[in-house]
Structure formats: structure tokens, C-alpha cells
Motif scaffolding. Structure first.
Motif, short mmCIF file in Angstrom:
data_model
loop_
_atom_site.label_atom_id
_atom_site.label_comp_id
_atom_site.label_asym_id
_atom_site.label_seq_id
_atom_site.Cartn_x
_atom_site.Cartn_y
_atom_site.Cartn_z
N VAL A 65 19.87 22.44 2.28
CA VAL A 65 19.72 22.93 3.62
C VAL A 65 20.17 21.89 4.62
N ASN A 66 20.36 22.33 5.84
CA ASN A 66 20.78 21.42 6.91
C ASN A 66 19.66 20.43 7.19
N PHE A 67 19.92 19.16 6.92
CA PHE A 67 18.86 18.15 7.04
C PHE A 67 18.38 18.01 8.48
N ALA A 68 19.31 18.13 9.42
CA ALA A 68 18.91 17.99 10.82
C ALA A 68 17.96 19.08 11.26
N VAL A 69 18.10 20.27 10.64
CA VAL A 69 17.22 21.38 11.01
C VAL A 69 15.88 21.26 10.30
N VAL A 70 15.93 20.91 9.00
CA VAL A 70 14.72 20.93 8.20
C VAL A 70 13.77 19.82 8.57
N ASN A 91 -12.19 21.02 -2.19
CA ASN A 91 -13.38 21.35 -2.97
C ASN A 91 -14.22 20.12 -3.29
N ASP A 92 -13.56 19.00 -3.52
CA ASP A 92 -14.27 17.77 -3.86
C ASP A 92 -14.69 16.96 -2.64
N ASN A 93 -14.50 17.57 -1.46
CA ASN A 93 -14.97 16.95 -0.22
C ASN A 93 -14.32 15.59 0.06
N ASN A 94 -13.08 15.44 -0.38
CA ASN A 94 -12.35 14.20 -0.11
C ASN A 94 -11.87 14.16 1.33
N GLN A 95 -11.79 12.97 1.87
CA GLN A 95 -11.16 12.77 3.17
C GLN A 95 -9.70 12.40 2.92
N PHE A 96 -8.81 13.28 3.32
CA PHE A 96 -7.40 13.04 3.04
C PHE A 96 -6.54 13.73 4.09
N ASP A 97 -5.28 13.33 4.10
CA ASP A 97 -4.32 13.85 5.06
C ASP A 97 -2.97 13.95 4.39
N PHE A 98 -2.46 15.17 4.21
CA PHE A 98 -1.08 15.32 3.76
C PHE A 98 -0.16 14.90 4.92
N ILE A 99 0.79 14.03 4.62
CA ILE A 99 1.71 13.58 5.65
C ILE A 99 3.14 13.89 5.23
N GLY A 100 4.06 13.75 6.17
CA GLY A 100 5.48 14.00 5.94
C GLY A 100 6.11 14.56 7.20
N PRO A 101 7.42 14.42 7.33
CA PRO A 101 8.11 14.82 8.54
C PRO A 101 8.44 16.30 8.64
N SER A 160 2.04 19.53 6.13
CA SER A 160 2.99 18.41 6.18
C SER A 160 3.46 18.00 4.79
N HIS A 161 4.74 17.66 4.68
CA HIS A 161 5.30 17.22 3.40
C HIS A 161 6.68 16.63 3.63
N ALA A 162 7.31 16.17 2.54
CA ALA A 162 8.67 15.63 2.60
C ALA A 162 9.47 16.14 1.41
N GLY A 163 9.51 17.46 1.26
CA GLY A 163 10.31 18.09 0.22
C GLY A 163 11.46 18.85 0.84
N VAL A 164 12.67 18.66 0.35
CA VAL A 164 13.84 19.32 0.92
C VAL A 164 14.66 19.97 -0.18
N GLY A 165 14.92 21.26 -0.04
CA GLY A 165 15.71 21.99 -1.01
C GLY A 165 17.09 21.40 -1.19
N GLY A 166 17.49 21.21 -2.45
CA GLY A 166 18.81 20.69 -2.77
C GLY A 166 18.89 19.19 -2.85
N PHE A 167 17.81 18.50 -2.48
CA PHE A 167 17.88 17.05 -2.46
C PHE A 167 17.95 16.45 -3.86
N LEU A 197 16.72 8.61 -1.31
CA LEU A 197 16.98 7.20 -0.97
C LEU A 197 17.60 7.06 0.41
N ASP A 198 18.58 7.90 0.71
CA ASP A 198 19.30 7.80 1.97
C ASP A 198 18.42 8.14 3.17
N ASN A 199 17.31 8.82 2.93
CA ASN A 199 16.47 9.28 4.03
C ASN A 199 15.05 8.72 3.98
N MET A 200 14.89 7.55 3.38
CA MET A 200 13.55 6.98 3.26
C MET A 200 12.92 6.64 4.60
#
Length: 245
Positions: A4-9, A66-76, A94-101, A107-110
């Protein structure tokens, strides 16, 4: 997996709320009361695309809630799919998964991958697109080593869970592809052993054992049953490791 178009996603989002703020004194929590930042990183299997196919992220999020953890999913990236509330909470999209990557794309987008915060935990699912494009396994493994090195430089105390990835559906898995996938997955424990150090653990999560075509929505992606299996295996690995710390 369509690129997908990286600039859009890659839409940068402002994180204004934590996904879960449970009671840190609850004995079911295994994150020791601190807010743990979790970065799901990889390709379209991480991204998901409801209603066509699923990501494991929603089912894993429910486990951690369910386990009452304090957590935060992050990603652009912000998942635009529709997810029911769970325990009166909205899914943390939030996440950092991109179709086709491929691994090289990661590496190029770290810089972008890490732009939403410093992760304490990374869930790394990558390699399928490389193998389907006949990129040599040695190069794919080298790229993964470099990804892990960057993550450890960003946070010397990071914990990285890395998948031994499931194959494509059997009707597209030629004998050559099966050999390539097996070679890649055999290399993942070597990566984990070499990259683990005193402060940072790299932990292999076997996604391949007893995997079946019935867990696939199409030739490459998970349906709901498959996504739950992936989530269950991540959850068990996270719980087992975090309770040991």
C-alpha cells in the motif's frame, strides 16, 4: 500481500489514552504494575483488514485486558476497522503493520515505526513477503538482525517476541516454498540466541505447529479462528516470560 501507499497508511496519531488502566495490585496482572508499551510490528498479518481478514491484535488485547494489565499498544498506524467494546473498553487500534512490507521495508522505516513512543515489548511478525518474492533467506535473516539491533539501541531493556511464521495456504505452497519457509523458521531461534543479552531478551514464538488451512481467510491471511490462535500463542509467551522477570 499488496503493497500500500506508505504515505497514506502511516498516519501519525496522538496517543491520548491508555488501552487499559487496571489495578496494579491485582494479582492477575503480570506487567508488575507499570504501563507497558507494546508495538505490534510487521506486515499485513499484523495490520489486518476487516472484514476481509483478521489481525491477532484484537484477541491479544482482550487477553491482556482480562488479566488487568496496564499496557498501551503503540504505533504510527490507526486501525480503521470496527471492533466491539470489551469490558466497556474501546480496542486500542495503534500498530505498525503494513501490507506488502518486507524486512527491508521495516528497516527503511524504523524512524517512523518508533515515532509514537519507545516500546517495552515488540511483537515482530515479518518475512512472508520476502520469501514469496524469492529474497534469499540469508538476507532476510540479516535484515531481522538489523531490525532487532535498532530496537535494542532504542531501548536497551526491550523484550522482543519474534514469530516463526505460518506458511501460505497449502494450495500455493510449492515444495520450493515449503523448503524456504522451513529454512527461515529454523533461523529464527538462532537470531534469538545471538541477539539476546543480559538486559534484552529475544523470544521465539512458534506459530507453525498444528497450523491448518482452515485458519486462513485467503491464501496468506488469518480468519477469526487463525487470528485467535496467533493471539493465544503470543499471549502465552508474553505471560510466561513476564512472570519470570
Amino acid at each position: 500481500m499488496k503493497l500500500v501507499n506508505f504515505a497514506v497508511v502511516f498516519i501519525l496519531i496522538s496517543l491520548t489514552a491508555l488501552s487499559c488502566s487496571g489495578d496494579p495490585n491485582n494479582t492477575s496482572s503480570f506487567f508488575s504494575g507499570k504501563v507497558v508499551k507494546v508495538l505490534p510490528l510487521g506486515d499485513s498479518r499484523v495490520q489486518g483488514s476487516r472484514p476481509q481478514y483478521e489481525s491477532y491484535r484484537y484477541e491479544l488485547w482482550k487477553h491482556l485486558v482480562n488479566d488487568n494489565n496496564q499496557f498501551d499498544f503503540i504505533g504510527p498506524i490507526s486501525d480503521s476497522g470496527s471492533y466491539p467494546k470489551y469490558n466497556k473498553l474501546n480496542f486500542d487500534v495503534s500498530h505498525a503493520g503494513v501490507g506488502g512490507f518486507t524486512t527491508q521495508d521495516i528497516l527503511d522505516n524504523m524512524v517512523t515505526n518508533l515515532s509514537s513512543g519507545t516500546p517495552d515489548i515488540v511483537l515482530l511478525g515479518i518475512g512472508t513477503n520476502d520469501l514469496l518474492r524469492n529474497i534469499p533467506v540469508t538476507q532476510v535473516i540479516a535484515n531481522i538482525n538489523n531490525i532487532i539491533t535498532i530496537l535494542q539501541e532504542n531501548n536497551p531493556n526491550i523484550t522482543i517476541f519474534i514469530e516463526q511464521i505460518v506458511p501460505a495456504r497449502s494450495d500455493v505452497m510449492t515444495s520450493h516454498l515449503a523448503t524456504v519457509f522451513d529454512k527461515f523458521n529454523a533461523g529464527i531461534p538462532v537470531v534469538a540466541s545471538r541477539q539476546t543479552n543480559t538486559n534484552s531478551k529475544v523470544i521465539v514464538v512458534d506459530m507453525t505447529t498444528q497450523w491448518k488451512d482452515e485458519y486462513m481467510a485467503d491464501s496468506l491471511h488469518y480468519n477469526q479462528a487463525g487470528a485467535k490462535i496467533i493471539a493465544d500463542r503470543y499471549y502465552e509467551a508474553i505471560k510466561r516470560h513476564m512472570k519470570m522477570e
